[in-house]
Scaffold this motif. Structure first.
Motif, mmCIF file in Angstrom:
data_model
loop_
_atom_site.group_PDB
_atom_site.id
_atom_site.type_symbol
_atom_site.label_atom_id
_atom_site.label_comp_id
_atom_site.label_asym_id
_atom_site.label_seq_id
_atom_site.Cartn_x
_atom_site.Cartn_y
_atom_site.Cartn_z
ATOM 1 N N GLY A 164 0.812 -1.197 0.000
ATOM 2 C CA GLY A 164 0.000 0.000 0.000
ATOM 3 C C GLY A 164 0.854 1.259 0.000
ATOM 4 O O GLY A 164 2.042 1.234 -0.359
ATOM 5 N N ASP A 165 0.268 2.353 0.431
ATOM 6 C CA ASP A 165 0.908 3.670 0.350
ATOM 7 C C ASP A 165 2.246 3.695 1.080
ATOM 8 O O ASP A 165 2.355 3.317 2.249
ATOM 9 N N GLY A 166 3.261 4.144 0.374
ATOM 10 C CA GLY A 166 4.561 4.385 0.973
ATOM 11 C C GLY A 166 5.497 3.196 1.017
ATOM 12 O O GLY A 166 6.679 3.356 1.336
ATOM 13 N N PRO A 419 0.462 6.927 8.091
ATOM 14 C CA PRO A 419 -0.790 7.073 7.349
ATOM 15 C C PRO A 419 -1.314 5.737 6.828
ATOM 16 O O PRO A 419 -0.577 4.941 6.256
ATOM 17 N N GLY A 420 -2.603 5.505 7.039
ATOM 18 C CA GLY A 420 -3.253 4.297 6.567
ATOM 19 C C GLY A 420 -3.181 3.124 7.516
ATOM 20 O O GLY A 420 -3.766 2.070 7.254
ATOM 21 N N ASN A 609 -8.508 -5.808 3.783
ATOM 22 C CA ASN A 609 -7.394 -5.164 3.077
ATOM 23 C C ASN A 609 -7.705 -3.698 2.781
ATOM 24 O O ASN A 609 -8.867 -3.306 2.671
ATOM 25 N N SER A 610 -6.625 -2.922 2.639
ATOM 26 C CA SER A 610 -6.774 -1.506 2.314
ATOM 27 C C SER A 610 -5.574 -1.057 1.498
ATOM 28 O O SER A 610 -4.434 -1.334 1.862
ATOM 29 N N SER A 611 -5.828 -0.370 0.414
ATOM 30 C CA SER A 611 -4.724 0.129 -0.416
ATOM 31 C C SER A 611 -3.935 1.220 0.294
ATOM 32 O O SER A 611 -2.805 1.522 -0.080
ATOM 33 N N ARG A 612 -4.522 1.823 1.317
ATOM 34 C CA ARG A 612 -3.814 2.858 2.074
ATOM 35 C C ARG A 612 -2.850 2.258 3.091
ATOM 36 O O ARG A 612 -1.886 2.902 3.495
ATOM 37 N N ALA A 613 -3.119 1.032 3.524
ATOM 38 C CA ALA A 613 -2.262 0.402 4.525
ATOM 39 C C ALA A 613 -0.959 -0.038 3.867
ATOM 40 O O ALA A 613 -0.986 -0.747 2.856
ATOM 41 N N PRO A 614 0.176 0.367 4.391
ATOM 42 C CA PRO A 614 1.447 0.017 3.737
ATOM 43 C C PRO A 614 1.643 -1.481 3.520
ATOM 44 O O PRO A 614 2.158 -1.904 2.490
#
Length: 779
Positions: A164-166, A419-420, A609-614
């Protein structure tokens, strides 16, 4: 001894009470069944031939004499694994036995099945192997040098997950790097805000898991059917990997798991299974038992040693601003779980603190040493050592109290980790103050060569992308069966889950039985790891129990012609609104007939699941460890005596108090071992020098501090059933840095390498005295 931060609730609920463990009687009477106890009619025994070289090309293997030895049923060499696949997590690089090359001293070259162990060992002596030695490399930093020998000239098959992000991860990003993970967030420009920037390098030692039960498997296998009884923490991933390696459908592989005699992360992924399976296939399907000796366990898996470079920027008032880190994990000769550990070590480098900018990279490096894999704390031990040690170094340089610097920068309850990600679900400052006060940190008397230190560690808990299923069924007479894949390896997980079932069904816990684990019949679970049992599997178990309860109440309400909401279940009786008691068995027999009936309910849980979660999905909970230590140091020898050691974890809500205490205190002893004793040592040829129980130094009873205790917190913010959180790993994380700071407080010696042996402490004291002398001369 053990304290509690909050009083228990009134009454006598099942959850939250000290209760005897389900397995206690069987274990103390010797009736408990482990994989080492499994016996099958006609069972053969396996032994393996290991490489004497750290790195060599295999020019030829002659096993003809071994094959003709009376009593030998099969010999396994590279010829017998043609067409079979290698195994690993993201990187599939470990063959069943060595093929083209051996890559560390102890690498398996051949295996034998025979009627007994004596014959199998004799057969090994008859196998002739011709080697051509190759250059070897043992250190992680040296292995990444492009001039170092390539341990895998051809890159093995590998995959990587979707981040996810980052976050970013990929295999084979650099020379001898099996996997690299990166995480980045925040504006790089905030470095310009920093009044101070410090960069330090720390080293982390390699440990052996030292579980009492060795790696062991009994296998019965043909070309189309495989069944194993094995000591593994992850039966379903084991089924999947064996199916993939041997090219058979998963429904033709059956994995049975008895009690484990310890695991601590080592018993994830194949160790003895593939060899036992292949030898059984070559022996006409006869059962084959492959049980390692303790010395062989040392040559199979270890914890990662590491080099960690941390650069942190902060303002003049002590406010943390930015952190950059690079971690080199020594993954040994094969990847095993190194990619997963690299993810976690890199992700956890910020520690429990507030940063505007984070930039982390972690590389899992291939070397000619024993493979490294999952180990209690899983990357957080390495990250916490470097993170917490640098906080102490910064405090000394700028004249801050180490505890107050931590309190100033610790994340608050409900604050995002990054974040996330899931917000922090423990009051970190409360925990720090709790352990500090327990040793009278702020009120201590300053005595020569005595000092105190505090530290905290944090790890995301519950695993990544981890589903769990469970089934509960109740017989006509009220006996309960819990069926799920959580493996009992000493942590008390079976007992805790059965307490949840008993609480939900309002029955005596003695009526709840944990069914044997067998992948043909047990509901799916990803594995017993990441402290996930009580939180992740606990939700699935709770859901299954609640569904059974609803079914029972529905049937009872219909039979009694009562309103469903007016009745309740108690000790397999129905209590109506007037307080009258109705026996359930007659109601059930009347409804379903003389054969009776079983009520069943299935449960399932997974963090979405989350696309924001790394890391694909937010973590289930945060596992925190706080510790405080007092030491006395002999400046003439460097010997350290730990006078006080207190460890604390946040259970959220306690299910079994003794179980929580055992988890924290057991983890703390692991941390004490890492701090002062344990280290795998190699010579210049890659030979392990202390790879046996008599030579490998672990804490003894006399090493445990006289004042050693845990404080089980129930802060009440857990995401598991009844507000629970996982425990078992957090207590290990802060021990080494707390002891290190206590040594610094006592002597001025700021140590950056583990273990903190008397020699290292002595040299650190002399270095501190030299620095003080230079400062005095400059003044």
């Amino acid at each position: 001894m053990n304290g509690t931060a909050t009083p228990g609730t009134a009454g006598e609920p099942i959850v939250g009470r000290d209760r005897p463990r389900l397995d206690s009687t069987a274990k103390v009477t010797g009736r408990a069944l482990y994989t080492v106890d499994i016996k099958k009619a006609g069972m053969l025994h396996a032994k393996v031939l290991r490489s004497p070289h750290a790195h060599a090309r295999i020019l030829g293997i002659d096993a003809s004499e071994a094959r003709t030895l009376p009593g030998v049923t099969a010999v396994l060499t590279r010829e017998e694994i043609r067409g079979l696949k290698s195994y690993g997590t993201y990187v599939k690089d470990q063959p069943i036995v060595a093929t083209d090359s051996v890559r560390y001293v102890g690498d398996v070259v051949a295996a034998v099945a025979a009627v007994d162990e004596r014959t199998a060992i004799a057969a090994l002596d008859l196998i002739q192997v011709e080697y051509q030695q190759l250059p070897a490399v043992f250190g992680a930093k040296e292995a990444t040098d492009p001039a170092a020998p390539a341990i895998f000239p051809e890159q093995p098959f590998a995959v990587s997950p979707t981040y996810g992000d980052g976050a970013f991860g990929a295999p084979h990003t650099a020379h001898n790097v099996s996997y690299e993970f990166r995480y980045e967030t925040g504006d790089e420009g905030v470095w310009a805000e920093c009044d101070y920037v410090f960069e330090d390098t720390f080293t982390f030692s390699r440990m052996n898991h030292l579980h009492l039960e060795p790696f062991v498997t009994v296998a019965e296998a043909t070309s189309g059917q495989i069944e194993v009884w094995t000591s593994t923490q992850s039966p379903f991933p084991m089924r999947r990997e064996l199916a993939r390696v041997f090219g058979v459908p998963e429904n033709d592989v059956r994995v049975n798991v008895p009690l484990l005699g310890g695991g601590f992360g080592a018993k994830n992924g194949p160790k003895t299974e593939a060899i036992a399976v292949r030898l059984s296939q070559l022996s006409g399907g006869q059962p084959v038992r492959y049980c390692m000796s303790t010395e062989e366990v040392f040559l199979t898996l270890s914890q990662h040693d590491a080099i960690l470079t941390v650069k942190s920027g902060l303002k003049a008032d002590g406010e943390f601003v930015a952190r950059q880190s690079k971690v080199l994990l020594n993954g040994g000769a094969y990847a095993d779980a190194s990619p997963l550990v690299a993810e976690k070590a890199g992700y956890r480098m910020p520690g429990a603190y507030r940063w505007k900018r984070i930039d982390s990279v972690c590389q899992a490096v291939i070397t000619n040493t024993v493979p490294a894999g999952a180990y209690r704390g899983f990357g957080a031990t390495q990250a916490t050592w470097a993170s917490e040690r640098q906080v102490d170094l910064i405090a000394e340089r700028l004249g801050f109290d180490p505890l107050e610097l931590r309190l100033k920068n610790a994340k608050g309850l409900g604050e995002e980790f990054v974040p996330g990600e899931t917000p922090i679900d423990s009051d970190l400052r409360h925990g720090l103050n709790l352990v500090a006060d327990a040793i009278s940190y702020r009120d201590r008397s300053r005595l020569p060569n005595r000092g105190m230190g505090v530290a905290m560690g944090i790890k995301d808990g519950g695993g990544v992308n981890k589903p769990a299923q469970a089934r509960v069924k109740v017989a006509t007479n009220g006996d309960v069966f819990l069926n799920c894949g959580l493996v009992e390896m000493g942590q008390g997980g079976h007992s805790a889950l059965c307490q949840i079932v008993a609480e939900t069904l309002a029955c005596d816990p003695k009526r709840v039985k944990y069914a044997a684990i067998d992948t043909d019949n047990t509901p799916f679970d990803q594995g017993t790891n990441a402290s996930s049992g009580i939180a992740v599997m606990g939700h699935a178990v709770l859901q299954a129990a609640e569904r059974v309860k609803c079914s029972v109440l529905d049937v009872a309400a219909e039979q009694l012609r009562l309103d469903r909401e007016s009745i309740r279940l108690q000790d397999w009786h129905i209590i109506d609104a007037d307080g009258a008691t109705h026996d359930l068995p007659p109601l059930i027999m009347d409804r379903f007939g003389g054969t009776g009936y079983e009520f069943t309910g299935d449960g399932y849980f997974k963090v979405r699941n989350s696309s924001r979660a790394p890391l694909e999905a937010p973590c289930m909970f945060w596992e925190i460890g706080w510790a405080a230590a007092e030491v006395e140091v002999d400046p003439e020898t460097g010997r350290v005596e730990v006078l006080q050691l207190v460890v604390s974890g946040d259970a959220g809500k306690v299910v079994n108090k003794l179980g929580c205490r055992g988890q924290d205190e057991g983890a703390a002893v692991f941390g004490l071992a890492q701090a002062l004793f344990e280290e795998l040592r190699y010579n210049d040829d890659g030979q392990l020098l202390n790879g046996e129980a008599l030579l490998y130094r672990v804490p003894l009873a006399e090493d445990i501090p006289q004042r050693f205790f845990s404080i089980t917190q129930e802060q009440g913010h857990g995401a598991g059933p009844f507000g629970t959180k996982g425990m078992g790993e957090g207590g290990m994380l802060p021990i080494a840095p707390a002891i290190a700071q206590a040594i610094a407080d006592a002597t001025g010696a700021q140590l950056t390498s583990l273990p903190m042996t008397p020699e290292r402490v002595y040299n650190g004291i002399r270095a501190a005295q030299s620095r003080q002398g230079r400062v005095g001369a400059d003044a």
